[in-house]
Motif scaffolding. Structure first.
Motif, mmCIF file in Angstrom:
data_model
loop_
_atom_site.group_PDB
_atom_site.id
_atom_site.type_symbol
_atom_site.label_atom_id
_atom_site.label_comp_id
_atom_site.label_asym_id
_atom_site.label_seq_id
_atom_site.Cartn_x
_atom_site.Cartn_y
_atom_site.Cartn_z
ATOM 1 N N GLU A 3 0.049 -11.538 -1.497
ATOM 2 C CA GLU A 3 -0.812 -11.365 -2.662
ATOM 3 C C GLU A 3 -2.278 -11.257 -2.241
ATOM 4 O O GLU A 3 -3.048 -10.486 -2.821
ATOM 5 N N LEU A 4 -2.651 -11.987 -1.204
ATOM 6 C CA LEU A 4 -4.013 -11.899 -0.681
ATOM 7 C C LEU A 4 -4.276 -10.520 -0.086
ATOM 8 O O LEU A 4 -5.352 -9.936 -0.285
ATOM 9 N N TRP A 5 -3.301 -9.982 0.631
ATOM 10 C CA TRP A 5 -3.445 -8.634 1.182
ATOM 11 C C TRP A 5 -3.564 -7.606 0.062
ATOM 12 O O TRP A 5 -4.366 -6.686 0.144
ATOM 13 N N ARG A 6 -2.771 -7.764 -0.976
ATOM 14 C CA ARG A 6 -2.830 -6.834 -2.103
ATOM 15 C C ARG A 6 -4.199 -6.894 -2.784
ATOM 16 O O ARG A 6 -4.759 -5.879 -3.173
ATOM 17 N N GLU A 7 -4.744 -8.101 -2.906
ATOM 18 C CA GLU A 7 -6.072 -8.242 -3.498
ATOM 19 C C GLU A 7 -7.136 -7.591 -2.611
ATOM 20 O O GLU A 7 -8.068 -6.963 -3.117
ATOM 21 N N ASP A 8 -6.992 -7.719 -1.297
ATOM 22 C CA ASP A 8 -7.929 -7.062 -0.372
ATOM 23 C C ASP A 8 -7.876 -5.548 -0.521
ATOM 24 O O ASP A 8 -8.918 -4.882 -0.524
ATOM 25 N N VAL A 9 -6.679 -4.992 -0.632
ATOM 26 C CA VAL A 9 -6.531 -3.545 -0.812
ATOM 27 C C VAL A 9 -7.197 -3.119 -2.111
ATOM 28 O O VAL A 9 -7.931 -2.124 -2.156
ATOM 29 N N VAL A 79 -8.275 10.444 -5.191
ATOM 30 C CA VAL A 79 -7.541 10.189 -3.942
ATOM 31 C C VAL A 79 -7.533 8.697 -3.615
ATOM 32 O O VAL A 79 -6.510 8.155 -3.179
ATOM 33 N N ALA A 80 -8.660 8.013 -3.843
ATOM 34 C CA ALA A 80 -8.704 6.567 -3.585
ATOM 35 C C ALA A 80 -7.704 5.829 -4.462
ATOM 36 O O ALA A 80 -7.018 4.911 -3.997
ATOM 37 N N GLN A 81 -7.595 6.223 -5.713
ATOM 38 C CA GLN A 81 -6.627 5.589 -6.603
ATOM 39 C C GLN A 81 -5.192 5.869 -6.150
ATOM 40 O O GLN A 81 -4.351 4.970 -6.163
ATOM 41 N N CYS A 82 -4.920 7.093 -5.723
ATOM 42 C CA CYS A 82 -3.573 7.436 -5.240
ATOM 43 C C CYS A 82 -3.229 6.663 -3.975
ATOM 44 O O CYS A 82 -2.100 6.176 -3.816
ATOM 45 N N VAL A 83 -4.190 6.539 -3.078
ATOM 46 C CA VAL A 83 -3.958 5.790 -1.844
ATOM 47 C C VAL A 83 -3.729 4.316 -2.156
ATOM 48 O O VAL A 83 -2.894 3.657 -1.528
ATOM 49 N N SER A 84 -4.455 3.793 -3.142
ATOM 50 C CA SER A 84 -4.257 2.400 -3.544
ATOM 51 C C SER A 84 -2.834 2.166 -4.031
ATOM 52 O O SER A 84 -2.181 1.201 -3.627
ATOM 53 N N VAL A 85 -2.356 3.065 -4.879
ATOM 54 C CA VAL A 85 -0.989 2.924 -5.393
ATOM 55 C C VAL A 85 0.020 3.018 -4.252
ATOM 56 O O VAL A 85 0.957 2.227 -4.169
ATOM 57 N N ARG A 86 -0.205 3.959 -3.351
ATOM 58 C CA ARG A 86 0.728 4.129 -2.228
ATOM 59 C C ARG A 86 0.733 2.908 -1.323
ATOM 60 O O ARG A 86 1.793 2.429 -0.906
ATOM 61 N N MET A 87 -0.447 2.379 -1.022
ATOM 62 C CA MET A 87 -0.504 1.203 -0.147
ATOM 63 C C MET A 87 0.134 -0.010 -0.805
ATOM 64 O O MET A 87 0.843 -0.773 -0.151
ATOM 65 N N LEU A 88 -0.123 -0.190 -2.108
ATOM 66 C CA LEU A 88 0.426 -1.360 -2.787
ATOM 67 C C LEU A 88 1.931 -1.262 -2.983
ATOM 68 O O LEU A 88 2.612 -2.287 -3.036
ATOM 69 N N THR A 89 2.470 -0.063 -3.098
ATOM 70 C CA THR A 89 3.905 0.056 -3.328
ATOM 71 C C THR A 89 4.719 0.229 -2.052
ATOM 72 O O THR A 89 5.902 -0.088 -2.036
ATOM 73 N N GLN A 90 4.098 0.743 -0.974
ATOM 74 C CA GLN A 90 4.884 1.027 0.225
ATOM 75 C C GLN A 90 4.565 0.118 1.407
ATOM 76 O O GLN A 90 5.455 -0.229 2.170
ATOM 77 N N PHE A 91 3.306 -0.261 1.570
ATOM 78 C CA PHE A 91 2.934 -0.980 2.788
ATOM 79 C C PHE A 91 2.695 -2.466 2.567
ATOM 80 O O PHE A 91 3.014 -3.274 3.426
ATOM 81 N N VAL A 92 2.126 -2.843 1.438
ATOM 82 C CA VAL A 92 1.803 -4.243 1.187
ATOM 83 C C VAL A 92 2.657 -4.732 0.025
ATOM 84 O O VAL A 92 2.169 -5.093 -1.026
ATOM 85 N N ARG A 93 3.916 -4.721 0.232
ATOM 86 C CA ARG A 93 4.848 -5.125 -0.822
ATOM 87 C C ARG A 93 4.936 -6.639 -0.888
ATOM 88 O O ARG A 93 4.724 -7.333 0.084
ATOM 89 N N LEU A 94 5.246 -7.126 -2.080
ATOM 90 C CA LEU A 94 5.480 -8.553 -2.215
ATOM 91 C C LEU A 94 6.758 -8.904 -1.457
ATOM 92 O O LEU A 94 7.717 -8.132 -1.461
ATOM 93 N N PRO A 95 6.770 -10.046 -0.798
ATOM 94 C CA PRO A 95 7.945 -10.389 -0.005
ATOM 95 C C PRO A 95 9.176 -10.647 -0.881
ATOM 96 O O PRO A 95 9.096 -11.360 -1.876
#
Length: 126
Positions: A3-9, A79-95
């Motif tokens: 959750e901290l990583w997601r907040e940082d993103v 593009v920043a908004q799209c990258v945010s969605v991609r990072m939050l859904t693919q790379f920094v997923r909740l465990p």
């Protein structure tokens, strides 16, 4: 931790979007001034033709530059908004707990039966 990583993103992307919004506002204001100079910014009569051509050439270049600046600032925000969605859904997923984690958190009835009576009747969380 996740959750901290997601907040940082979210914070980093929000900073980028705010910066692009500021660039967009400044560029639109300058573009308006440039359009105003095209419409009302006449040079005095008797100005040499080479100076008039140079004036219109620089004004046209500024207009083109500012128009591209507005377009790219809007594009960068999207593009920043799209990258945010991609990072939050693919790379920094909740465990998501695995089977071993679920098995470790599970209790069995025979464990409850082995507890003392006063522990069975206590108020939860105290």
């Amino acid at each position: 931790q996740a959750e901290l990583w997601r907040e940082d993103v979210r914070d980093i992307i929000e900073m980028t979007e705010k910066k692009m919004d500021n660039y967009l506002i400044v560029s639109v204001l300058q573009l308006g001034m440039c359009a105003g100079l095209f419409a009302c910014g006449r040079l005095e009569p008797g100005t040499p033709p080479w100076l008039l051509n140079f004036y219109l050439l620089t004004l046209g270049g500024a207009f083109t530059y500012l128009l591209m600046s507005v377009w790219l600032a809007m594009h960068a925000g999207v593009v920043a908004q799209c990258v945010s969605v991609r990072m939050l859904t693919q790379f920094v997923r909740l465990p998501v707990p695995g089977w071993s984690d679920l098995e470790g958190a599970r209790t069995y009835a025979h464990a409850f039966e082995a507890v003392r009576a006063e522990d069975m009747l206590r108020v939860p969380f105290f």
